[in-house]
Design a protein around this motif. Structure first.
Motif, PDB file in Angstrom:
ATOM      1  N   THR A 225     -41.192   1.999 -27.039  1.00  0.00           N
ATOM      2  CA  THR A 225     -41.328   0.749 -26.239  1.00  0.00           C
ATOM      3  C   THR A 225     -39.867   0.236 -26.085  1.00  0.00           C
ATOM      4  O   THR A 225     -39.188   0.322 -27.143  1.00  0.00           O
ATOM      5  CB  THR A 225     -42.302  -0.223 -26.719  1.00  0.00           C
TER       6      THR A 225
ATOM      7  N   SER B 272     -46.115  -1.219 -28.685  1.00  0.00           N
ATOM      8  CA  SER B 272     -46.141  -1.957 -27.414  1.00  0.00           C
ATOM      9  C   SER B 272     -45.513  -3.178 -27.628  1.00  0.00           C
ATOM     10  O   SER B 272     -45.099  -3.676 -28.881  1.00  0.00           O
ATOM     11  CB  SER B 272     -47.163  -2.327 -27.099  1.00  0.00           C
TER      12      SER B 272
ATOM     13  N   GLN C  48     -49.418   3.803 -31.316  1.00  0.00           N
ATOM     14  CA  GLN C  48     -48.805   3.141 -30.012  1.00  0.00           C
ATOM     15  C   GLN C  48     -48.150   2.069 -30.204  1.00  0.00           C
ATOM     16  O   GLN C  48     -48.818   1.016 -30.620  1.00  0.00           O
ATOM     17  CB  GLN C  48     -49.999   2.922 -29.217  1.00  0.00           C
TER      18      GLN C  48
ATOM     19  N   LEU D  95     -43.052  -6.836 -31.547  1.00  0.00           N
ATOM     20  CA  LEU D  95     -43.643  -5.550 -31.192  1.00  0.00           C
ATOM     21  C   LEU D  95     -44.807  -5.226 -31.956  1.00  0.00           C
ATOM     22  O   LEU D  95     -44.992  -5.679 -33.023  1.00  0.00           O
ATOM     23  CB  LEU D  95     -42.636  -4.192 -31.291  1.00  0.00           C
TER      24      LEU D  95
END
Length: 126
Positions: free
Chosen positions: A120, A7, A5, A20
């Protein structure tokens, strides 16, 4: 199965910075490589860099090497991409990806990567 994931994206002015994060979960082995890639609108996906969890060595592509750094916190299964002096041409969707392997030097070719996270968005305004 491994889940990744990414972000931390957002809107930033040119010259600004962003960090990030890529959090890995699931069946993570101690030997794992995480890479960062990006894809700008209308362009091919390109590598940004990578890090090997076993060697802790990183590789950042020449085009951003002076401005971007990769680091990791193995205890948190998280890899970071610190981006400084951002330019409008850095605008893209940034992805993290991974593959399980004990290797000293990580690869920045996308065919090496088994797992991909959702990206992202990073937008740099001029």
């Amino acid at each position: 199965e491994v889940q990744l994931q990414a972000s931390g994206g957002g809107l930033v002015q040119a010259g600004g910075s962003l960090t990030l994060s890529c959090e890995a979960s699931g069946s993570i082995s101690d030997d794992f490589v995480i890479g960062w890639f990006r894809q700008a609108p209308g362009k091919e996906r390109e590598a940004v860099g990578c890090i090997s969890s076993s060697s802790r060595l990183t590789h950042v592509v020449d085009s951003v090497k002076a401005r971007f750094t990769i680091s990791s916190d193995n205890a948190k299964n998280t890899v970071y991409l610190r981006m400084n002096s951002l330019k409008p041409e850095d605008t893209a969707v940034y992805y993290c990806a991974g593959y399980p392997k004990n290797e000293r030097y990580c690869k920045t070719v996308d065919w090496a990567y088994t797992y991909w996270g959702r990206g992202t968005q990073v937008t740099v305004s001029s």
